[in-house]
Design a protein around this motif. Structure first.
Motif, mmCIF file in Angstrom:
data_model
loop_
_atom_site.group_PDB
_atom_site.id
_atom_site.type_symbol
_atom_site.label_atom_id
_atom_site.label_comp_id
_atom_site.label_asym_id
_atom_site.label_seq_id
_atom_site.Cartn_x
_atom_site.Cartn_y
_atom_site.Cartn_z
ATOM 1 N N TYR A 27 18.473 -28.187 13.148
ATOM 2 C CA TYR A 27 19.614 -27.443 12.282
ATOM 3 C C TYR A 27 20.914 -27.422 13.165
ATOM 4 O O TYR A 27 21.889 -26.945 12.766
ATOM 5 C CB TYR A 27 19.082 -26.039 12.143
ATOM 6 N N PHE A 28 20.725 -28.113 14.255
ATOM 7 C CA PHE A 28 21.943 -28.283 15.275
ATOM 8 C C PHE A 28 22.717 -29.503 14.640
ATOM 9 O O PHE A 28 22.467 -30.510 14.294
ATOM 10 C CB PHE A 28 21.487 -28.519 16.784
ATOM 11 N N VAL B 49 12.344 -20.721 23.745
ATOM 12 C CA VAL B 49 11.346 -21.548 23.974
ATOM 13 C C VAL B 49 11.717 -22.057 25.595
ATOM 14 O O VAL B 49 10.796 -22.017 26.506
ATOM 15 C CB VAL B 49 11.326 -22.854 23.090
ATOM 16 N N GLU B 50 13.007 -21.782 25.832
ATOM 17 C CA GLU B 50 13.388 -22.326 27.210
ATOM 18 C C GLU B 50 13.045 -21.427 28.187
ATOM 19 O O GLU B 50 12.773 -21.547 29.287
ATOM 20 C CB GLU B 50 14.869 -22.708 27.101
ATOM 21 N N ILE C 280 12.219 -20.960 9.233
ATOM 22 C CA ILE C 280 12.359 -21.882 10.218
ATOM 23 C C ILE C 280 11.520 -21.526 11.379
ATOM 24 O O ILE C 280 10.971 -22.490 11.910
ATOM 25 C CB ILE C 280 13.868 -21.572 10.610
ATOM 26 N N PRO D 10 10.649 -30.088 17.978
ATOM 27 C CA PRO D 10 10.310 -29.431 17.385
ATOM 28 C C PRO D 10 11.392 -29.129 15.990
ATOM 29 O O PRO D 10 12.754 -29.348 16.171
ATOM 30 C CB PRO D 10 10.172 -28.081 17.782
ATOM 31 N N GLU D 11 10.812 -28.495 14.836
ATOM 32 C CA GLU D 11 11.757 -28.248 13.921
ATOM 33 C C GLU D 11 13.171 -27.418 13.881
ATOM 34 O O GLU D 11 14.128 -27.958 13.363
ATOM 35 C CB GLU D 11 11.004 -27.245 12.860
ATOM 36 N N TYR D 12 13.252 -26.563 14.866
ATOM 37 C CA TYR D 12 14.442 -25.750 14.996
ATOM 38 C C TYR D 12 15.482 -26.835 15.319
ATOM 39 O O TYR D 12 16.711 -26.428 15.313
ATOM 40 C CB TYR D 12 14.311 -24.616 15.636
ATOM 41 N N PRO E 66 17.823 -21.041 14.779
ATOM 42 C CA PRO E 66 17.360 -22.203 15.448
ATOM 43 C C PRO E 66 17.790 -22.047 16.922
ATOM 44 O O PRO E 66 16.775 -22.350 17.822
ATOM 45 C CB PRO E 66 18.158 -23.473 14.666
ATOM 46 N N ILE E 67 18.966 -21.499 17.342
ATOM 47 C CA ILE E 67 19.514 -21.470 18.545
ATOM 48 C C ILE E 67 18.838 -20.573 19.476
ATOM 49 O O ILE E 67 18.172 -20.732 20.515
ATOM 50 C CB ILE E 67 20.866 -21.007 18.551
ATOM 51 N N LYS F 45 8.205 -23.135 10.395
ATOM 52 C CA LYS F 45 8.134 -24.661 10.572
ATOM 53 C C LYS F 45 8.227 -25.014 12.140
ATOM 54 O O LYS F 45 8.036 -26.326 12.457
ATOM 55 C CB LYS F 45 9.438 -25.069 9.923
ATOM 56 N N SER F 46 8.712 -24.161 12.898
ATOM 57 C CA SER F 46 9.085 -24.646 14.328
ATOM 58 C C SER F 46 7.627 -24.302 15.049
ATOM 59 O O SER F 46 7.627 -24.224 16.293
ATOM 60 C CB SER F 46 10.239 -23.776 15.012
ATOM 61 N N GLU G 15 27.927 -22.678 17.052
ATOM 62 C CA GLU G 15 26.888 -22.964 18.226
ATOM 63 C C GLU G 15 27.309 -22.349 19.225
ATOM 64 O O GLU G 15 26.559 -21.946 20.413
ATOM 65 C CB GLU G 15 26.508 -24.079 17.943
ATOM 66 N N ILE H 93 15.629 -19.494 18.570
ATOM 67 C CA ILE H 93 14.229 -20.124 18.831
ATOM 68 C C ILE H 93 14.182 -21.181 20.155
ATOM 69 O O ILE H 93 13.426 -20.884 21.191
ATOM 70 C CB ILE H 93 13.749 -20.880 17.793
ATOM 71 N N LEU H 94 15.331 -21.781 20.268
ATOM 72 C CA LEU H 94 15.314 -22.598 21.142
ATOM 73 C C LEU H 94 15.658 -21.944 22.708
ATOM 74 O O LEU H 94 15.089 -22.208 23.499
ATOM 75 C CB LEU H 94 16.739 -23.738 21.290
#
Lengths: 429, 302
Positions: free
Chosen positions: B221-222, A129-130, A392, B216-218, A122-123, A395-396, A79, A125-126
Motif C-alpha cells: 500500500y506504500f 512489526v518493527e 489488510i 508482506p501484504e501491507y 499498512p503503516i 492479508k498481512s 505517509e 502494521i509495519l
C-alpha cells in the motif's frame, strides 16, 4: 389499502434491504437492480429518477474528493504524517497508538474513512512489526478512530455528505453542530484505548530505536506538489467554510480543487487511467442505485405514509425522537451498511420538515448523522473502514476475528452513543 | 495458428474439370488462357505457351501418382497463381498416368510458400482416397470444397512449438521455497511452472515471487518504501524458506500457449501481460517455455 404500485415499490425496497444484510451478495448490484426495477415498473419515471432523486451534488463531491486524494497521496504527504507521528512519539508504542488514533480521526474528518484506513493501517502494521508487537490494537483503534473522526465534518463520511446535501446544511453547520461533540468522543475514545492496551504494549529499547531510524522525508516524492497540495487542501476547506457566502455547492468546490491539482500534476496523469484507478466506481454506482431505489418508494407515496405515521407516533416530541434516532440508527448501522438507512431517512425527514417546520426537525438530522456514523463501530461489519482494515490486516498475516473487533467496537460505540444522546438531548432544547 | 489453408489459394475460375484436351501441352495452354483472362502477367501469352512447351519437351515436370506438377517462376513477380486441370480421359506420358495437372506461376519472392505448396501437392498425391475424390469432382467449387474438408495447411512460418525451449524444469507445488530457490539458482533462470503430483501444470512462480515472500501484504500500500534502510521481514525470508511451500506463493497461470499457436500470439501475450516467459502447455502438461529472447534470437537475429 395499499395500491398495486405501493405494493411493488415496497416489495422491491424491502427485498433490497434484506439482500443488503447478506454480506455475500454484491450490494452494488442489489442497489442498481432495485433502483432500475423502480423505473422498469413505472413507479418512477427515468427523467424524475435522474433529475430529482440522484443527488449529483453527493456524487460529484465524492468523485472530486477521490480525484484530489488520487493526486495528493502520490506526494507521500499522508505517509509522512503517519511516520512523523510515530517518531514524535519516540517509538513508545502506547504513545504511538494514541497519537495515530488521533491522527487518523483528524485525517478522517477531511478524507473518506476508507481512504484514511487504507493509508494508515499498512503503516501502523509495519510499525508494529518493527516493534515486534501485535498490530491488532493499532488496526482496531484506527478503524474506530476513522469512523468517529469522519462524523465531525460534512465531508468526513458519506452519510454526512448526503445529509448536508439533502437538508441544505453547510460545512459550517456541521462544524458548529457536530465537531464539538466529536472532539469529546475522540478524546474519550483515546482514553479508553489507553486503558485497554497500555499494559500489552511493551517493547525493547532497541526496537524503539528502529522507529527513530525511519527517514520519513524520503516518502516525500515531490516536495513542490506536496506544498501545492497542502495549499489546495486548505483552500478546499476554506471554501467549504464560506460556501454559503460564495453561493457555491460543495461538489463544485471539490471538482474545482481536483482539477487544479490534476492540472498541476498533468505530466504524471493520463486521465483515462487516472479516472479508472482513482474513482471508486463501485461506490458511485451504489449511490446512484440507492438514490433511485429510495426515489421509487417516495414516488409511490410510502415515505409520506411513514412520515405521517412517525409524526403521529412521536406526537411531535422531537427531543425524545432525537435520542431514539441516535440509538436506533446507531444499532442498525452496526448490523448493516448505514448508507441505505440514511438514503431512506433523507426524504422522510424532508417530509417531516415540511410538516413540523425545518428548524424544529433540525436536531433529528444531527441525531441521524451521529447515530449512523458512530454506530458503524459496533461490529466488525458495521462500517466499510472496519472491513477494509481487517482485510489488510488479515492479508498481512494478522487476522482479526469478528468478536475481537466487536468486543472493543461495542464498548466504544455504547460510550459514543451515550455521549451523543446526552449531547442532542441538552443542546437543542 | 499461423498457417494458411491450401484451399484459400485456389480460385474456381482457374480450375477446369472434364477437359477434352488429350495432351499435357494442350491442358497447359488452356490453363494459361485462363490465367490471362483474369490476371496480368509479366510475359505475353504466346511467350508463356512457348516457354511451357519447351519445358514439357525437356520433361521438366514432376509426375507422381496421377498428379502432374509444372511451374513457371519469374523474377520480380509478386504473386502465386495455381491453375488446375482435370482431363476427361487419362493422359499417358512416358508410361505414367496423369489425371490432375497443377500449373503454378510464381515469383522468386514466395519461396517458402512455394515450397509448402509443393509439399501439399505431394501430400495429396499420397492420399489415394482424396485423389479419387478430386478427380471425380463435379465442378470447380466441389474441388475446392473437397480440399477445404481435408487438413492441408500451408504453414507459412514457425509456430510456438518450433521456437520454444523444450528443456524445461518445473517444481512441485509441495516443494519448499528453499528447494525452489536452489532450482532457480542452479538453472540460472527466473521463471518456473508449478505442477501437481500428476505433473499437471497448476501455476507459475518467478524469482520475484520468491523474494516477495519476505515482503508482506501491507507493504503493497506504500507509495515508496524509501524511509526504511533495512527491513526485518526480508531478512526473515531466510527462516521461512523451509516452512513455506511453493503453493503458498505461486500464482495461477496468467496465460499459456499451445505448441501449434502462432509466434505472433506469443508476442501479443508477452506485451499484454508485460512478461518474459510463457509456458507452452499440452493436455495440462508443460512441454516448453517460450521467452522473448527465444523469439529475438531465433527470428529477429535468426
Amino acid at each position: 389499502m395499499l395500491q398495486l404500485q405501493e405494493i411493488i415499490a415496497l416489495s422491491v425496497f424491502v427485498l433490497c434491504f434484506i439482500l443488503f444484510t447478506n454480506s455475500k451478495l454484491n450490494s452494488v448490484l442489489v442497489a442498481l437492480c432495485g433502483g432500475f426495477s423502480m423505473i422498469v415498473f413505472h413507479i418512477i419515471s427515468q427523467e424524475k429518477a435522474f433529475s430529482e432523486y440522484v443527488d449529483w451534488n453527493v456524487i460529484f463531491l465524492l468523485i472530486g474528493m477521490m480525484l484530489m486524494i488520487g493526486v495528493i497521496k502520490t506526494t507521500g504527504l499522508f505517509e509522512y504524517i503517519a511516520l512523523r507521528t510515530a517518531k514524535i512519539a519516540k517509538g513508545e508504542p502506547v504513545r504511538i497508538l494514541i497519537m495515530l488514533f488521533l491522527t487518523t480521526a483528524f485525517l478522517s474528518a477531511f478524507l473518506d474513512n476508507v481512504t484514511t484506513v487504507i493509508i494508515i493501517t499498512p503503516i501502523s502494521i509495519l510499525i508494529a512489526v518493527e516493534l515486534g508487537i501485535s498490530p491488532l490494537p493499532f488496526v482496531i483503534s484506527q478503524a474506530i478512530g476513522s469512523n468517529i473522526g469522519g462524523t465531525a465534518t460534512l465531508i468526513g463520511d458519506p452519510p454526512n455528505l448526503m445529509i448536508g446535501s439533502a437538508a441544505h446544511l453547510s460545512f459550517l453547520d456541521f462544524v458548529y453542530n457536530l465537531t464539538p461533540v466529536i472532539i469529546i468522543e475522540v478524546l474519550v475514545g483515546a482514553l479508553f484505548f489507553y486503558i485497554f492496551f497500555r499494559k500489552r504494549l511493551v517493547v525493547q529499547n532497541w526496537r524503539k530505536a528502529k522507529i527513530l531510524e525511519f527517514d520519513e522525508k524520503q516518502q516525500i516524492t515531490d516536495k513542490g506538489l506536496m506544498i501545492f497540495s497542502i495549499v489546495i487542501l486548505v483552500l478546499f476547506v476554506v471554501f467549504l467554510f464560506f460556501q454559503d457566502y460564495f453561493k457555491i455547492h460543495a461538489a463544485t468546490v471539490a471538482i474545482a480543487c481536483a482539477l487544479i491539482l490534476m492540472i498541476r500534476n498533468r505530466k504524471n496523469i493520463h486521465t483515462e487511467e487516472f479516472f479508472k484507478n482513482e474513482i471508486e466506481w463501485d461506490s458511485i454506482f451504489f449511490f446512484i442505485g440507492l438514490f433511485i431505489l429510495v426515489g421509487g418508494v417516495d414516488q409511490a407515496g410510502i415515505i409520506d405514509k411513514i412520515s405521517n405515521w412517525l409524526i403521529a407516533l412521536t406526537n411531535g416530541n422531537i427531543r425524545a425522537t432525537s435520542v431514539i434516532f441516535v440509538w436506533g440508527f446507531g444499532i442498525a448501522s452496526g448490523i448493516i451498511n448505514n448508507i441505505p438507512f440514511v438514503a431512506t431517512m433523507i426524504p422522510l425527514l424532508n417530509k417531516m420538515s415540511i410538516a413540523l417546520g425545518a428548524q424544529n426537525v433540525l436536531p433529528l438530522w444531527w441525531s441521524l448523522a451521529l447515530g449512523s456514523c458512530l454506530g458503524g463501530n459496533g461490529t466488525l461489519i458495521g462500517a466499510s473502514a472496519n472491513i477494509i482494515s481487517a482485510g489488510i490486516s488479515k492479508k498481512s498475516g494478522f487476522p482479526i476475528s469478528f468478536w475481537t473487533f466487536t468486543k472493543y467496537g461495542m464498548i466504544i460505540t455504547i460510550i459514543n452513543l451515550a455521549i451523543s444522546s446526552v449531547y442532542v438531548y441538552f443542546r437543542y432544547f | 495458428m499461423e498457417s494458411m489453408h491450401f484451399s484459400k489459394l485456389l480460385n474456381e475460375h482457374q480450375i477446369q474439370i472434364n477437359m477434352t484436351s488429350t495432351s499435357l501441352s494442350e491442358i497447359c495452354e488452356e490453363l494459361i488462357e485462363n490465367f490471362y483472362r483474369q490476371f496480368e502477367l509479366p510475359m505475353s501469352k504466346q511467350d508463356m505457351c512457348f516457354f511451357i512447351n519447351k519445358r514439357l519437351k525437356e520433361n521438366n515436370m514432376i509426375i507422381i501418382n496421377d498428379i502432374c506438377f509444372c511451374h513457371i517462376r519469374f523474377e520480380n513477380y509478386d504473386d502465386l497463381l495455381i491453375g488446375i486441370g482435370i482431363p476427361a480421359k487419362v493422359i499417358n506420358i512416358e508410361n505414367q498416368d496423369v489425371r490432375i495437372v497443377f500449373f503454378v506461376v510464381t515469383g522468386y519472392s514466395h519461396n517458402s510458400l512455394y515450397l509448402h505448396l509443393l509439399q501439399t501437392i505431394a501430400k495429396i498425391s499420397k492420399n489415394d482416397q482424396l485423389r479419387e475424390k478430386l478427380i471425380h469432382a463435379k465442378n470447380a467449387k466441389d474441388f475446392i470444397a473437397t480440399i477445404s474438408a481435408s487438413d492441408f495447411s500451408l504453414s507459412k512460418s514457425l509456430d510456438v512449438g518450433d521456437l520454444m525451449c523444450k528443456n524445461v524444469f518445473f517444481v512441485n507445488q509441495d516443494s519448499s521455497l528453499r528447494e525452489l530457490g536452489n532450482l532457480f539458482y542452479e538453472k540460472n533462470y527466473g521463471y518456473c511452472p508449478v505442477t501437481d503430483d500428476n505433473d499437471n501444470v497448476i501455476g507459475e512462480v518467478t524469482v520475484l515471487d520468491l523474494i516477495l515472500a519476505g515482503f508482506p501484504e501491507y507493504t503493497k500500500y506504500f507509495e515508496t518504501m524509501n524511509f526504511l534502510h533495512s527491513f526485518e521481514p526480508l531478512e526473515r525470508l531466510l527462516n521461512v524458506e523451509s516452512t513455506l511451500r511453493v503453493k503458498d506463493i505461486m500464482k495461477k497461470l496468467e496465460c499459456k500457449l499451445k505448441p501449434r499457436d502462432a509466434i505472433i500470439e506469443s508476442i501479443f501475450l508477452m506485451n499484454r501481460y508485460k512478461r518474459r516467459d510463457i509456458p507452452v502447455v499440452e493436455n495440462n502438461k508443460i512441454i516448453g517455455i517460450i521467452s522473448f529472447m527465444d523469439i529475438f534470437r531465433k527470428i529477429i537475429r535468426g
